[in-house]
Design a protein around this motif. Sequence first.
Motif, PDB file in Angstrom:
ATOM      1  N   ALA A  57       0.607  -1.099   0.131  1.00 41.59           N
ATOM      2  CA  ALA A  57       0.108   0.274  -0.142  1.00 41.59           C
ATOM      3  C   ALA A  57       0.787   1.400   0.095  1.00 41.59           C
ATOM      4  O   ALA A  57       1.682   1.186   0.457  1.00 41.59           O
ATOM      5  N   GLN A  58       0.639   2.619  -0.173  1.00 39.01           N
ATOM      6  CA  GLN A  58       0.933   3.700   0.102  1.00 39.01           C
ATOM      7  C   GLN A  58       0.827   3.873   1.191  1.00 39.01           C
ATOM      8  O   GLN A  58       2.053   4.565   1.708  1.00 39.01           O
ATOM      9  N   PHE A  59       0.812   4.194   2.389  1.00 39.45           N
ATOM     10  CA  PHE A  59       0.285   3.806   3.803  1.00 39.45           C
ATOM     11  C   PHE A  59      -0.642   2.883   4.337  1.00 39.45           C
ATOM     12  O   PHE A  59      -2.007   2.806   4.011  1.00 39.45           O
ATOM     13  N   ALA A  60      -0.215   2.900   5.290  1.00 40.28           N
ATOM     14  CA  ALA A  60      -0.850   2.119   6.283  1.00 40.28           C
ATOM     15  C   ALA A  60      -1.167   3.529   7.739  1.00 40.28           C
ATOM     16  O   ALA A  60      -0.578   3.457   8.174  1.00 40.28           O
ATOM     17  N   TYR A  61      -2.133   3.714   8.032  1.00 42.86           N
ATOM     18  CA  TYR A  61      -2.393   4.464   9.662  1.00 42.86           C
ATOM     19  C   TYR A  61      -3.431   3.754  10.325  1.00 42.86           C
ATOM     20  O   TYR A  61      -4.635   4.063   9.907  1.00 42.86           O
ATOM     21  N   TYR A  62      -3.175   4.254  11.757  1.00 41.07           N
ATOM     22  CA  TYR A  62      -4.142   3.145  12.567  1.00 41.07           C
ATOM     23  C   TYR A  62      -4.581   4.296  13.131  1.00 41.07           C
ATOM     24  O   TYR A  62      -4.407   5.322  13.785  1.00 41.07           O
ATOM     25  N   ASP A  63      -6.682   4.346  12.726  1.00 43.69           N
ATOM     26  CA  ASP A  63      -6.852   5.503  13.370  1.00 43.69           C
ATOM     27  C   ASP A  63      -7.456   5.443  15.017  1.00 43.69           C
ATOM     28  O   ASP A  63      -8.192   4.425  15.390  1.00 43.69           O
ATOM     29  N   ASN A  64      -7.124   5.702  16.064  1.00 46.61           N
ATOM     30  CA  ASN A  64      -7.262   4.850  17.658  1.00 46.61           C
ATOM     31  C   ASN A  64      -8.602   5.296  17.478  1.00 46.61           C
ATOM     32  O   ASN A  64      -8.827   4.950  18.868  1.00 46.61           O
ATOM     33  N   HIS A  65      -9.213   6.773  17.188  1.00 48.14           N
ATOM     34  CA  HIS A  65     -10.184   7.190  17.893  1.00 48.14           C
ATOM     35  C   HIS A  65     -11.263   6.611  17.184  1.00 48.14           C
ATOM     36  O   HIS A  65     -11.784   5.464  18.318  1.00 48.14           O
ATOM     37  N   LEU A  72      -3.983   3.181   2.043  1.00 46.95           N
ATOM     38  CA  LEU A  72      -4.488   4.218   0.467  1.00 46.95           C
ATOM     39  C   LEU A  72      -3.612   2.949  -0.049  1.00 46.95           C
ATOM     40  O   LEU A  72      -2.795   3.058   0.021  1.00 46.95           O
ATOM     41  N   GLN A  73      -4.448   2.299  -1.335  1.00 48.93           N
ATOM     42  CA  GLN A  73      -3.907   1.071  -2.206  1.00 48.93           C
ATOM     43  C   GLN A  73      -4.484   1.923  -3.451  1.00 48.93           C
ATOM     44  O   GLN A  73      -5.485   1.942  -3.385  1.00 48.93           O
ATOM     45  N   ASP A  74      -3.431   1.895  -4.537  1.00 46.86           N
ATOM     46  CA  ASP A  74      -4.199   2.737  -6.005  1.00 46.86           C
ATOM     47  C   ASP A  74      -4.807   3.650  -5.628  1.00 46.86           C
ATOM     48  O   ASP A  74      -5.832   4.122  -6.419  1.00 46.86           O
ATOM     49  N   HIS A  75      -4.777   4.476  -4.934  1.00 44.47           N
ATOM     50  CA  HIS A  75      -5.629   6.087  -5.237  1.00 44.47           C
ATOM     51  C   HIS A  75      -6.564   5.573  -4.162  1.00 44.47           C
ATOM     52  O   HIS A  75      -7.277   6.626  -4.439  1.00 44.47           O
ATOM     53  N   GLN A  76      -6.961   4.596  -3.796  1.00 42.11           N
ATOM     54  CA  GLN A  76      -8.306   4.126  -3.361  1.00 42.11           C
ATOM     55  C   GLN A  76      -8.393   3.913  -1.257  1.00 42.11           C
ATOM     56  O   GLN A  76      -7.546   3.756  -0.674  1.00 42.11           O
ATOM     57  N   LEU A  77      -8.665   4.773  -0.961  1.00 40.77           N
ATOM     58  CA  LEU A  77      -8.475   5.115   1.337  1.00 40.77           C
ATOM     59  C   LEU A  77      -9.309   3.848   1.473  1.00 40.77           C
ATOM     60  O   LEU A  77     -10.212   4.414   1.109  1.00 40.77           O
ATOM     61  N   TYR A  78      -9.054   3.283   1.762  1.00 39.97           N
ATOM     62  CA  TYR A  78     -10.341   2.263   2.710  1.00 39.97           C
ATOM     63  C   TYR A  78     -10.105   2.652   3.998  1.00 39.97           C
ATOM     64  O   TYR A  78      -9.086   3.067   4.321  1.00 39.97           O
ATOM     65  N   SER A  79     -10.979   1.734   5.050  1.00 40.03           N
ATOM     66  CA  SER A  79     -11.159   1.997   6.155  1.00 40.03           C
ATOM     67  C   SER A  79     -11.628  -0.074   6.580  1.00 40.03           C
ATOM     68  O   SER A  79     -12.004  -0.627   5.972  1.00 40.03           O
ATOM     69  N   LYS A  80      -9.905  -0.024   7.080  1.00 40.81           N
ATOM     70  CA  LYS A  80     -10.485  -1.555   7.652  1.00 40.81           C
ATOM     71  C   LYS A  80     -10.486  -2.009   9.141  1.00 40.81           C
ATOM     72  O   LYS A  80      -9.206  -1.411   9.863  1.00 40.81           O
ATOM     73  N   ALA A  81     -11.557  -2.763  10.135  1.00 48.67           N
ATOM     74  CA  ALA A  81     -10.862  -3.278  11.390  1.00 48.67           C
ATOM     75  C   ALA A  81     -10.011  -4.297  11.626  1.00 48.67           C
ATOM     76  O   ALA A  81      -9.365  -3.356  12.493  1.00 48.67           O
ATOM     77  N   GLU A  82      -9.819  -4.332  10.821  1.00 43.66           N
ATOM     78  CA  GLU A  82      -8.151  -6.057  11.066  1.00 43.66           C
ATOM     79  C   GLU A  82      -7.501  -5.453   9.089  1.00 43.66           C
ATOM     80  O   GLU A  82      -8.712  -5.667   8.025  1.00 43.66           O
ATOM     81  N   LEU A  83      -6.348  -5.418   9.033  1.00 47.82           N
ATOM     82  CA  LEU A  83      -5.919  -5.676   8.686  1.00 47.82           C
ATOM     83  C   LEU A  83      -5.776  -6.442   7.703  1.00 47.82           C
ATOM     84  O   LEU A  83      -6.233  -6.430   6.083  1.00 47.82           O
TER      85      LEU A  83
END
Length: 177
Positions: A57-65, A72-83
């Motif tokens: 991916a282009q980035f992986a960032y954990y949203d603690n809140h 971010l993969q191929d310009h698409q931003l995803y939300s995932k509970a688990e990787l």
Amino acid sequence: LALYDRKSQILQFTTELNSTIKNTGWYDMQTVYAFDGKQVQLYDLQGRMLKSIDLNAQFAYYDNHNQRWLILQDHQLYSKAELSLDGEKLAKLSNEQTNLLHNIRIKNNALYWQSSWSKQDKIWRLDLANPNDISLVKQGNLIWHFDIDPYEQLTIARMEAIEGDIKRLSPEPTQKQ
């Protein structure tokens, strides 16, 4: 990676990643992560690797809140509970928004990041409650670093000049968005 408290460095350790680190962060109060574009590795506060997950991916960032990963993969931003799970598509980002992407952070349920495009440094904001709301917060030359305070005021450190390996920095006045 180096961990600091408010007084000094408390621990420094070498990751087991094969490439340069793209971003790091806190997973929870006892766990940090590092991501190199190919793997996410989780470490305890003694520097022991707890888990390694393959992720291109282009980035992986954990949203603690919101207790979720933003990927971010191929310009698409995803939300995932688990990787390891499939995720929800949040937003499609342009080449301009993702070119040389760095300085990722979340403040007040908004995702901020920096990119560079056409010799301009750009700071972007995506409202995580309304992911279609992507705005350009600031652009200019030689923006080195930025931060957002709890009142969403933007502080920018700008390089005045680059002279060989020496970078002269100057703070920019705080601005209200």
